[in-house]
Design an enzyme around this catalytic site. Sequence first.
Site, PDB file in Angstrom:
ATOM      1  N   TYR A 138       0.659  -1.191  -0.071  1.00 47.00           N
ATOM      2  CA  TYR A 138       0.035  -0.035  -0.053  1.00 47.00           C
ATOM      3  C   TYR A 138       0.974   1.324   0.120  1.00 47.00           C
ATOM      4  O   TYR A 138       0.234   2.465  -0.298  1.00 47.00           O
ATOM      5  CB  TYR A 138      -0.937  -0.092   1.281  1.00 47.00           C
ATOM      6  CG  TYR A 138      -2.008  -1.162   1.262  1.00 47.00           C
ATOM      7  CD1 TYR A 138      -2.260  -2.072   0.297  1.00 47.00           C
ATOM      8  CD2 TYR A 138      -2.620  -1.177   2.404  1.00 47.00           C
ATOM      9  CE1 TYR A 138      -3.064  -3.353   0.395  1.00 47.00           C
ATOM     10  CE2 TYR A 138      -3.667  -2.257   2.723  1.00 47.00           C
ATOM     11  CZ  TYR A 138      -3.632  -3.004   1.636  1.00 47.00           C
ATOM     12  OH  TYR A 138      -4.665  -4.000   1.764  1.00 47.00           O
ATOM     13  N   ILE A 159     -16.007   7.043   7.302  1.00 43.08           N
ATOM     14  CA  ILE A 159     -15.530   6.441   8.407  1.00 43.08           C
ATOM     15  C   ILE A 159     -16.504   6.378   9.622  1.00 43.08           C
ATOM     16  O   ILE A 159     -16.557   5.410  10.075  1.00 43.08           O
ATOM     17  CB  ILE A 159     -14.274   7.245   8.760  1.00 43.08           C
ATOM     18  CG1 ILE A 159     -13.320   7.491   7.713  1.00 43.08           C
ATOM     19  CG2 ILE A 159     -13.817   7.146  10.427  1.00 43.08           C
ATOM     20  CD1 ILE A 159     -11.913   8.396   7.852  1.00 43.08           C
TER      21      ILE A 159
END
Length: 280
Positions: A57, A243
């Site tokens: 990542y 989120i």
Amino acid sequence: MTNVTRHGDGADAVPTRDGMAMLGYGTWKLADRETCIDAITTAIETGYRHLDTARMYDNETYVGEAIADADVDREEVFLATKIWPDDLGYEDAIEAAYDSLENLDTDYLDLLYIHWPAKAYDPATTLEAFDRLVEEGVTERIGVSNFTPELLADACDRTTAPIFANQFECHPLLPRRRWREACADHDVHPVAYAPIARQEVFEESTIVEIAAAHDASPAQVSLAWLRQRDVTAIPKAASADHIRENWASLSLDLTDAELAAIDGIETRSRKVDPSFAPWN
């Protein structure tokens, strides 16, 4: 074993399994420093304590910065990362794991995964290296990712340290019942990436109807379904609203009838399918 803990003042109850919160925060595609740190900071402030990253990542350093700057102790965070298939030879795996420790600016990992059983992966030597990493205190637990039931069984037979988790794509459009059953058979925790099928659940009528009945979002329904099917989810979200929306799924409890309706969805959609995947 599943128990319940709470993170922060007035936060929703978070089911945990052997120290791992069953709702985590995934960091795939968060490769921009400011975006990654801001998102993780929001996640931690919201209540997330399970953070998932990977060497491929390219954000381990940013994840480490965000944890170091957070108003929580490192011991409160369940931190997981993964080693890419190119680095799964014995010496390479050892070196990669220590490199991740440095990137993340931490003394230990809570969980270290084999990212895919491909390329340099060799069941004997790779798993021997992971056992050594537990012995040396680099990681407290070892896991596998994208392992078929057959590969999982083989891995469980080879390690001294128990396989803690198998992370794979799982959502109502790819329920992976056989994979979940294999995890249960081997006392391994299933962890779902792409848990909302990269928003495709928003188009599934059964999920949309259930969401409307609860004044919830389809994403929250998908996450609740996974949790109530004993699967840990690690949704990735960049915006603060998403989120927090994902976190709010912890307060959503689906009925047995609703769970069965989701189980009965016939649509099948796989979002992650590289050429080196073990099923190809």
